[in-house]
Design an enzyme around this catalytic site. Structure first.
Site, PDB file in Angstrom:
ATOM      1  N   GLU A 182       5.188  11.568  -2.106  1.00 57.26           N
ATOM      2  CA  GLU A 182       6.179  10.838  -1.307  1.00 57.26           C
ATOM      3  C   GLU A 182       6.878   9.716  -2.089  1.00 57.26           C
ATOM      4  O   GLU A 182       7.838   9.152  -1.620  1.00 57.26           O
ATOM      5  CB  GLU A 182       5.586  10.329   0.018  1.00 57.26           C
ATOM      6  CG  GLU A 182       5.151  11.514   0.898  1.00 57.26           C
ATOM      7  CD  GLU A 182       4.909  11.160   2.343  1.00 57.26           C
ATOM      8  OE1 GLU A 182       4.238  10.151   2.607  1.00 57.26           O
ATOM      9  OE2 GLU A 182       5.402  11.904   3.211  1.00 57.26           O
TER      10      GLU A 182
ATOM     11  N   GLU B  56       0.891  -1.160   0.000  1.00 54.22           N
ATOM     12  CA  GLU B  56       0.000   0.000   0.000  1.00 54.22           C
ATOM     13  C   GLU B  56       0.925   1.205   0.000  1.00 54.22           C
ATOM     14  O   GLU B  56       1.343   1.678   1.037  1.00 54.22           O
ATOM     15  CB  GLU B  56      -0.914  -0.033   1.232  1.00 54.22           C
ATOM     16  CG  GLU B  56      -2.064   0.930   1.135  1.00 54.22           C
ATOM     17  CD  GLU B  56      -1.670   2.357   1.483  1.00 54.22           C
ATOM     18  OE1 GLU B  56      -1.144   3.065   0.585  1.00 54.22           O
ATOM     19  OE2 GLU B  56      -1.884   2.738   2.632  1.00 54.22           O
TER      20      GLU B  56
HETATM   21 CA   LIG Z   1       0.349   5.522   1.882  1.00 55.32          CA
END
Ligand SMILES: [Ca+2]
Ligand SMILES: [Ca+2]
Lengths: 344, 344
Positions: A134, A125
């Site tokens: 990110e 995930e």
């Molecule tokens: Ca995440």
């Protein structure tokens, strides 16, 4: 903080992995039922096919996905990989849940990882705000190239970025119109400052109401998790052409993503996690990108344009998102563009 | 960041005033109607008595209180003092609202301030979470000692900290009970970590429901803004004795404050800003301090104890809050205590 001191700093890994060493983010993710139950459902729906398979769970956090594998299916082994200091707790949780025969925790980063062997399934995930924020996806692709067997399966197997032009009256009122006459005073002088401060970056954690969509949403970028390369992440483009289906005010674009999980069995059903306004709320919510100036639009108007996700060449977890658009494209109307850093 | 590098750093002023140089906090405060309208009402209710008076507005931000003075009353002068870079915008706002004859902006810190003369009224919105957090009150007292005329008026003229023992089922469920069986797994091993991470500091922005009060609230500490000294702020103590008025679960204490504005006229009405659960929600909301372990209590039980606000000797904007309590005080029950850093 305009220039990282060295290459490692450019990834801000101390901060990034530090955040995952405490419970706060794990609680937020675990408490997100649509997210966590999608993974549970994917494993349950593939439990027969998972028998005897080797699974890697990359960025396993508390190990919830690995534990689902061990408890709901009969894999030969699950390699639960976690770079943050949460890993030592994950090991204990695996024991507490009686899964230590099947699940092995590796406290390691994807780049340094050494596993006993290759895997049949790589589950992770990794999705962030606007899918890519990110760039954990880079670690997933590194792990894939190194450890996924030829013909192995990625979960999610594809992910998709979706955009819709939208109204955002309450945000615009609270952040821009507010200054017009608060308490009988004239604070309009602050509006240019407010525009710069409040509208130049995206608003994370936006909850778009379905009735504030001005058109049907469009999938603008799709990542095939088996074929996409790390270098493809530098710049991703997508086009759109929206038919405005009701008159209203065009305040901006809202963006979200969906992730798709192919079946291990041929012709088995693909499962989906959708983080959009027509699905149950997830911890990602949606992301709002507001125009500097709202535009009145009519039913039948066409908003044509594109979105470009440009990874920051220096700060490797950051990106900028540029929208270009044009309403009822005619020669005399020039294309509008607005670039949003996220965050650098 | 355990030791400040020098005395200035101990006040974290770059960070503190930096935050007030952008609009975010000002928008939050201005959008808080109960707060802002209390100040407006105080000025309007004293407009006759303000005629010809000299007023200082310390930490004026966008200048809203100064503008209320100039527009709703006829003071001789208003000195609007703001240390952050917002001050340059405040000057422009004063002009835009046609108040430049009355209001003068001073970009200065209370300690360095030089004014044309002393003032009749010192008005300020200095209150933080749990009243004292960030200790802006110290700057107000310094300005008072230096610039308030003998017999001058402070607005607020007093402030009061209020405590109530309360239920907090949903917080306890989400942060502690969650680990018991999420998705059929046993994560109880993480509860001690969760207790340390989630219950050791207060929860700002708590919204206490009136029905979750286990007793009538008690005012535990009152600051008389005319007589209190900076040195008194180091340690403030208050006692309480709560009669539990319904059976329930004692999850912790909720704290909030009220501020009181005396009339400039003898026997004029005192006005109040109350940030508690029985008043309209403000941007301060309330602050929740959770016990490590909930305690079942019965109607008629007595919770006796005290609260101590200890200013951090190093980090001057921080404090710790210690609760000591005892239920149905008998010799065999020992006093419980819990100390909450806020934040250092
Ligand atoms: Ca995440
Ligand atoms: Ca304040």
């Amino acid at each position: 903080h305009q220039t990282p001191e060295d290459e490692e700093d450019a990834w801000q890994d101390d901060e990034y992995f530090g955040n995952y060493g405490t419970l706060r983010l794990h609680l937020e993710m675990l408490s997100d039922k649509p997210r966590t139950e999608t993974y549970r459902r994917v494993i349950l729906g593939n439990s027969a096919a998972l028998r005897g398979k080797v699974v890697m769970d990359l960025g396993c956090g508390t190990g919830v996905i690995s534990l689902f594998c061990a408890r709901l299916a009969q894999p030969a082994a699950v390699y639960a990989v976690e770079a943050s200091s949460m890993a030592k707790h994950t090991e204990e949780l695996v024991r507490q849940n009686g899964c230590e025969e099947v699940v092995t925790v590796f406290q390691d980063r994807a780049e340094n990882l050494t596993l006993p062997g290759k895997v049949d399934v790589l589950v992770s995930e990794w999705m962030g705000n606007c899918l890519l924020f990110e760039y954990m996806v880079e670690s997933v692709l590194l792990a894939r190239d190194r450890w996924l067997k030829e013909g192995g399966v990625m979960w999610p197997s594809s992910a998709c970025l979706t955009v819709v032009p939208c109204q955002a009256f309450s945000d615009y009122r609270q952040k821009m119109e507010f200054w017009e006459k608060p308490y009988g005073l004239d604070f309009t002088y602050l509006q240019s400052l407010a525009q710069k401060e409040f509208l130049s970056q995206p608003k994370f954690s936006h909850l778009l109401l379905p009735e504030d969509c001005l058109s049907a949403p469009a999938d603008v970028i799709t990542l095939d998790m088996v074929t996409i390369q790390v270098s493809d992440l530098e710049r991703l483009n997508g086009g759109f052409s929206f038919n405005v289906d009701k008159s209203g005010v065009f305040h901006g674009f809202t963006v979200w993503f969906s992730a798709h999980f192919q079946s291990l069995e041929e012709d088995g059903p693909t499962q989906e996690l959708n983080t959009g306004p027509f699905s149950e709320i997830t911890h990602w919510k949606q992301t709002l990108f507001m125009l500097d100036t709202p535009v009145t639009v009519e039913e039948g108007d066409i908003i044509v344009g594109s979105i470009c996700l440009q990874r920051n060449p220096v700060w490797r977890r950051h990106l900028s998102i540029t929208f270009s658009w044009n309403i009822n494209s005619t020669e005399d109307k020039k294309v509008q563009t607005k670039c949003f850093p996220m965050w650098r």
